[in-house]
Design an enzyme around this catalytic site. Structure first.
Site, short mmCIF file in Angstrom:
data_model
loop_
_atom_site.label_atom_id
_atom_site.label_comp_id
_atom_site.label_asym_id
_atom_site.label_seq_id
_atom_site.Cartn_x
_atom_site.Cartn_y
_atom_site.Cartn_z
N ASP A 218 5.51 0.31 3.42
CA ASP A 218 5.74 -0.95 4.12
C ASP A 218 5.52 -2.11 3.16
OD1 ASP A 218 2.98 -1.02 3.83
OD2 ASP A 218 2.61 -0.28 5.85
N TYR B 99 -5.83 0.76 8.91
CA TYR B 99 -6.90 1.15 7.98
C TYR B 99 -8.26 0.83 8.59
CZ TYR B 99 -3.38 1.99 4.41
OH TYR B 99 -2.32 2.49 3.71
N GLU C 108 5.99 9.63 3.40
CA GLU C 108 5.56 8.30 2.95
C GLU C 108 4.58 8.42 1.79
OE1 GLU C 108 4.17 3.98 4.75
OE2 GLU C 108 3.72 5.78 5.90
N ASP D 149 0.80 -1.22 0.00
CA ASP D 149 0.00 0.00 0.00
C ASP D 149 0.83 1.27 0.00
OD1 ASP D 149 0.72 -0.65 2.79
OD2 ASP D 149 -0.48 1.12 3.28
#
Length: 595
Positions: A74, A223, A468, A71
């Site tokens: 990571d 999430y 990120e 995603d």
């Protein structure tokens, strides 16, 4: 002071005049997805510093879950944001595939979608079972390793009737339905397979209701579905109607708009968690296409909420989205750009829908032309690409001043192709994460989290809120960049002409008042003959009428011309009115003859 101002202005002027290479930005934004791939990489892989990874995913669960996307920075595969990414990438192609083809990027964009849908098909191995995560954030975040070196737990987590997840299943249904449109002409068998899974997943989502993070608890920290699942049910239904034209899904939108919040929630955000604004825009599109039918009055409510979102973005609504001093939409410090790219996409498509329908946007501060929506979306994209107080491009690899210390495991560690020495779980933190140097691998095209509320940004690897990237940052931007690079290419590709039905019906409330504690409305309904012939023997079906009606005659459960009229010539209209204390009655044509 004046001299200093002039000097600063002149420094900025060439940058502003030069404009942006949207074609290059489009290519970069699609290339990013190849860096996020998990599984066996294909021979045409263009991001050469990546290698195969996650080759045993699903094995412990007795299912093949190799493939898909990481995603963000990571190595976990989270199902909800991955499915949303595929939905938005597919929507980008549905609307602006012609522009992508003209720039030579359509094939790459379709490859990006298929890499995701191939995995989603694997994740739905049987009816009412959907795997929603591989790996978990806690063990993954404890380590800083290349995907190729992963030693973290790769357990897979699923939803089923006993452990439901309507939000996850609904979003995955939306992704597969949207993607079926992408492959409808080039690979019809694959498109049909996607559509079959989409229908089954939507039924699963609707029948066995529940939040996915109550079943897959390891997702809660990363999430969590704060908005619940009602928005995904409407979103999934909207995409299935778009893909199938099956009235069942339009009826679902119409009959559940109030109970599931589609006609009630006025939103100022759109993203992997909250889908209402997207569903409202699609419903507005259906209405502008003339597909509303008996649900037109409900779709108008959806459209009102879509209008609310647009006005809020433009700063012309009753509750406007905050902006930074440099003009960027701002919602939160952590990965704010995800909301900028999704908002820019909705603004762009809505601009084109309105233009196609020859309409404008009505905001509390006045009417807004469609071109203003597109212009504002462009300003947000330009900010991302470098037109901002820092003159920083928040797309990695675009321009000369972009983030060099991205919070991303694969890009921050030397490529396994250059150094195959094993990078251990904690050793990666000591050797690579803590380095105060540029990433050894450029994560071309990645949209990072972006600046704070004051346009400030710190290019530091441990500043995950700002450095990120995420797949769902890029997916909607792909469509906007294609539109900005290629123009509209004919609006009819976006919005087919209204239905050519001979008889058109339009309703609107013309007055309201309160009597004995109840609000009453006067509705005007205009019936127009759109054909080249004369309409005779007109029969109208009217339901959900709870008050008196004037201007028609009632006979045998239907309504016809008033006593003083026996036909309606071409181009002519008749009006009737009714009063009741409810929303619009359902009015439809049940019969007529043309002479």
């Amino acid at each position: 002071m004046a001299t200093l101002f002039l000097h600063v202005f002149l420094l900025w002027l060439p940058f502003a005049i030069a404009g942006h290479d949207y074609g290059q930005a489009l290519s970069n934004s699609i290339l990013f997805f190849e860096a996020q791939r998990s599984g066996y990489l294909p021979s045409n892989q263009r991001v050469k510093w990546r290698g195969d990874s996650g080759l045993n995913d699903g094995k412990a669960n007795g299912v093949d879950l190799v493939g898909g996307y990481h995603d963000a920075g990571d190595n976990v595969k989270f199902g909800l944001p991955m499915a949303f990414t595929i939905t938005m990438m597919s929507w980008s192609i549905v609307e602006y595939g012609k522009q992508m083809a003209a720039s030579g990027e359509l094939g790459h964009a379709m490859d990006a979608v298929k890499w995701g849908t191939d995995y989603l098909l694997k994740a739905n191995p049987e009816p009412n079972v959907l795997y929603g995560e591989v790996g978990d954030g806690n063990t993954d975040h404890y380590c800083w390793q290349r995907p190729e070196d992963m030693t973290t737990d790769r357990r897979a987590y699923k939803i089923d009737p006993s452990n439901p997840g309507s939000d996850l299943a609904g979003e995955t249904a939306a992704a597969m339905a949207a993607a079926s449109l992408v492959f409808r002409h080039s690979n019809p068998a694959y498109a049909n397979e996607l559509l079959s899974h989409a229908k089954q997943l939507f039924e699963f989502a609707d029948k066995y209701r529940g939040k996915y993070d109550s079943s897959i608890r390891v997702a809660q920290k990363y999430y969590q579905s704060y908005s619940g699942y009602a928005d995904e049910l409407l979103w999934g239904a909207a995409w299935l109607y778009q893909a199938t034209n099956d009235e069942y899904y339009l009826n679902y939108l119409g009959n559940n708009g109030d109970s599931l919040g589609g006609t009630g929630w006025a939103m100022t955000e759109f993203g992997w968690d909250v889908k209402y604004a997207g569903a409202q825009v699609l419903a507005a599109k259906f209405l502008m296409q003339g597909k509303g039918g008996i649900h037109s009055s409900v779709l108008e409510k959806y459209q009102q909420k879509a209008d609310y979102f647009m006005c809020s973005c433009l700063g012309k609504g009753s509750r406007n989205i905050q902006r930074t001093p440099g003009g960027l939409l701002f919602r939160q410090r952590w990965n704010n750009l995800q909301f900028v790219t999704t908002s820019s996409f909705l603004l762009t498509v809505y601009s084109d829908y309105l233009t196609s329908a020859s309409k404008s946007l009505s905001c509390p501060s006045g009417n807004v032309s469609p071109s203003e929506l597109l212009s504002f979306a462009k300003s947000q994209v330009d900010y991302i690409l470098g037109d901002n107080p820092r003159a920083t491009s928040y797309m990695v690899g675009y321009g000369s001043n972009y983030p060099r210390q991205v919070h991303h495991r694969a890009s921050s560690i030397v490529s396994i192709k250059d150094d195959s020495s094993f990078v251990s779980c904690r050793g990666g933190y000591a050797t690579w994460f803590s380095r105060k140097a540029s990433d050894p691998n450029i994560l071309t095209g990645a949209i990072v989290g972006g600046p704070d509320a004051y346009d400030n940004f710190a290019d530091e690897r441990d500043n995950y809120e700002q450095t990120e990237p995420a797949t769902y940052n890029n997916a909607p931007l792909v469509g906007v960049l294609a539109r900005l690079n290629g123009g509209h290419s004919g609006y009819n590709q976006l919005l087919p002409a209204k239905s050519s039905a001979p008889v058109d019906i339009e309703q609107k409330a013309t007055a309201s008042w309160i009597s004995k504690g109840r609000t009453y409305y006067r509705y005007s309904t205009v019936v127009t003959n759109k054909s080249a012939k004369t309409v005779k023997d007109l029969k109208l079906s009217i339901s959900k009428l709870y008050g008196p009606l004037w201007g028609l005659t009632s006979s045998g459960g239907s309504y016809g011309f008033p006593a003083w009229l026996n036909s309606l010539p071409s181009g002519k209209s008749l009006e009737f009115v009714y009063i009741h204390s409810a929303s619009q009655a359902d009015v439809s044509v049940s019969g007529y003859t043309l002479a």
